[in-house]
Scaffold this motif. Structure first.
Motif, PDB file in Angstrom:
ATOM      1  N   ILE A 116     -74.506 -27.956  87.220  1.00 31.08           N
ATOM      2  CA  ILE A 116     -74.855 -28.325  85.847  1.00 31.08           C
ATOM      3  C   ILE A 116     -76.026 -27.440  85.430  1.00 31.08           C
ATOM      4  O   ILE A 116     -77.053 -27.402  86.100  1.00 31.08           O
ATOM      5  CB  ILE A 116     -75.218 -29.811  85.742  1.00 31.08           C
ATOM      6  CG1 ILE A 116     -73.993 -30.659  86.106  1.00 31.08           C
ATOM      7  CG2 ILE A 116     -75.733 -30.148  84.342  1.00 31.08           C
ATOM      8  CD1 ILE A 116     -74.274 -32.125  86.253  1.00 31.08           C
ATOM      9  N   VAL A 117     -75.843 -26.706  84.327  1.00 32.00           N
ATOM     10  CA  VAL A 117     -76.868 -25.758  83.881  1.00 32.00           C
ATOM     11  C   VAL A 117     -77.673 -26.250  82.685  1.00 32.00           C
ATOM     12  O   VAL A 117     -78.780 -25.782  82.445  1.00 32.00           O
ATOM     13  CB  VAL A 117     -76.246 -24.374  83.576  1.00 32.00           C
ATOM     14  CG1 VAL A 117     -75.730 -23.731  84.854  1.00 32.00           C
ATOM     15  CG2 VAL A 117     -75.155 -24.460  82.535  1.00 32.00           C
ATOM     16  N   CYS A 118     -77.099 -27.189  81.910  1.00 33.66           N
ATOM     17  CA  CYS A 118     -77.793 -27.697  80.731  1.00 33.66           C
ATOM     18  C   CYS A 118     -77.048 -28.904  80.185  1.00 33.66           C
ATOM     19  O   CYS A 118     -76.031 -29.314  80.743  1.00 33.66           O
ATOM     20  CB  CYS A 118     -77.900 -26.617  79.646  1.00 33.66           C
ATOM     21  SG  CYS A 118     -76.315 -26.103  78.964  1.00 33.66           S
ATOM     22  N   MET A 119     -77.560 -29.427  79.077  1.00 31.37           N
ATOM     23  CA  MET A 119     -76.879 -30.501  78.353  1.00 31.37           C
ATOM     24  C   MET A 119     -76.788 -30.080  76.887  1.00 31.37           C
ATOM     25  O   MET A 119     -77.686 -29.420  76.376  1.00 31.37           O
ATOM     26  CB  MET A 119     -77.647 -31.816  78.455  1.00 31.37           C
ATOM     27  CG  MET A 119     -77.719 -32.366  79.862  1.00 31.37           C
ATOM     28  SD  MET A 119     -78.648 -33.894  79.930  1.00 31.37           S
ATOM     29  CE  MET A 119     -77.357 -35.045  79.583  1.00 31.37           C
ATOM     30  N   VAL A 120     -75.692 -30.490  76.239  1.00 26.06           N
ATOM     31  CA  VAL A 120     -75.569 -30.288  74.801  1.00 26.06           C
ATOM     32  C   VAL A 120     -75.313 -31.659  74.195  1.00 26.06           C
ATOM     33  O   VAL A 120     -74.347 -32.338  74.551  1.00 26.06           O
ATOM     34  CB  VAL A 120     -74.438 -29.298  74.437  1.00 26.06           C
ATOM     35  CG1 VAL A 120     -74.290 -29.197  72.932  1.00 26.06           C
ATOM     36  CG2 VAL A 120     -74.725 -27.929  75.026  1.00 26.06           C
ATOM     37  N   GLU A 121     -76.195 -32.056  73.294  1.00 31.48           N
ATOM     38  CA  GLU A 121     -76.075 -33.356  72.645  1.00 31.48           C
ATOM     39  C   GLU A 121     -75.300 -33.184  71.347  1.00 31.48           C
ATOM     40  O   GLU A 121     -75.618 -32.339  70.517  1.00 31.48           O
ATOM     41  CB  GLU A 121     -77.471 -33.930  72.362  1.00 31.48           C
ATOM     42  CG  GLU A 121     -77.458 -35.291  71.704  1.00 31.48           C
ATOM     43  CD  GLU A 121     -77.664 -35.241  70.207  1.00 31.48           C
ATOM     44  OE1 GLU A 121     -77.092 -36.093  69.512  1.00 31.48           O
ATOM     45  OE2 GLU A 121     -78.377 -34.353  69.722  1.00 31.48           O
ATOM     46  N   ALA A 122     -74.239 -33.973  71.217  1.00 28.03           N
ATOM     47  CA  ALA A 122     -73.424 -33.935  69.997  1.00 28.03           C
ATOM     48  C   ALA A 122     -73.119 -35.365  69.582  1.00 28.03           C
ATOM     49  O   ALA A 122     -72.565 -36.132  70.383  1.00 28.03           O
ATOM     50  CB  ALA A 122     -72.133 -33.167  70.236  1.00 28.03           C
ATOM     51  N   MET A 123     -73.497 -35.719  68.392  1.00 26.95           N
ATOM     52  CA  MET A 123     -73.222 -37.053  67.850  1.00 26.95           C
ATOM     53  C   MET A 123     -73.741 -38.142  68.793  1.00 26.95           C
ATOM     54  O   MET A 123     -73.043 -39.099  69.114  1.00 26.95           O
ATOM     55  CB  MET A 123     -71.728 -37.204  67.559  1.00 26.95           C
ATOM     56  CG  MET A 123     -71.258 -36.241  66.495  1.00 26.95           C
ATOM     57  SD  MET A 123     -69.476 -36.127  66.241  1.00 26.95           S
ATOM     58  CE  MET A 123     -68.983 -37.802  66.065  1.00 26.95           C
TER      59      MET A 123
END
Length: 160
Positions: A116-123
């Protein structure tokens, strides 16, 4: 339902992998079809009395590349031996799982396809992004907490 709601629905359907979604409400009908690389949306609204119905096709809006994205594209061109880890969705990029936690990966860290390299928050949903490649992180292309587009490069990885 306004245009922002429709755009969010289109993005959600594209992200979900569904090939076709139909939504019918009392005054509006929406059909979203996704294909190989094309998303088509047909919106039919009830016409006021005495007026014929009209169909409106609304393709997903392409956002003009920002200066940062142009610079990132130039960096990718100059270093074509590197593999890009791109954002699979539109949202906000985060390097840490929480503000008080360390970053997922640093420049120089080795990653594999499941790292896991990052997180992307969507809605309001936080999506963990996996590297999907093996190698060493060479460069982080996006600042923590900034918005990212679908397909935008996030990291450069040296596969050797």
């Amino acid at each position: 339902m306004d245009i922002k709601d429709i755009q969010n629905l289109i993005k959600f359907v594209a992200k979900s992998g569904a090939t076709e979604v139909k939504l019918e409400m009392e005054d509006i009908k929406i059909t979203i079809k996704t294909g190989s690389e094309k998303t088509e949306t047909t919106i039919v609204q009830q016409a006021p009395m005495g007026m014929p119905q009209m169909q409106v096709a609304a393709p997903i809006a392409q956002v003009a590349p920002t200066e940062t994205q142009s610079v990132n594209a130039n960096v990718a061109d100059e270093s074509s031996k590197y593999i890009e880890i791109t954002s699979p969705i539109i949202g906000t990029f985060y390097r840490k799982p929480a503000p008080d936690k360390p970053v997922f990966v640093e420049v120089g860290d080795s990653v594999n396809s499941e790292t896991i390299v990052c997180m992307v928050e969507a809605m309001k949903l936080f999506n963990e992004i996996e590297a999907e490649v093996s190698g060493k992180i060479v460069k982080v292309l996006v600042e923590d907490g900034t918005p990212v587009e679908f397909g935008q490069p996030l990291f450069l990885v040296d596969p050797s």
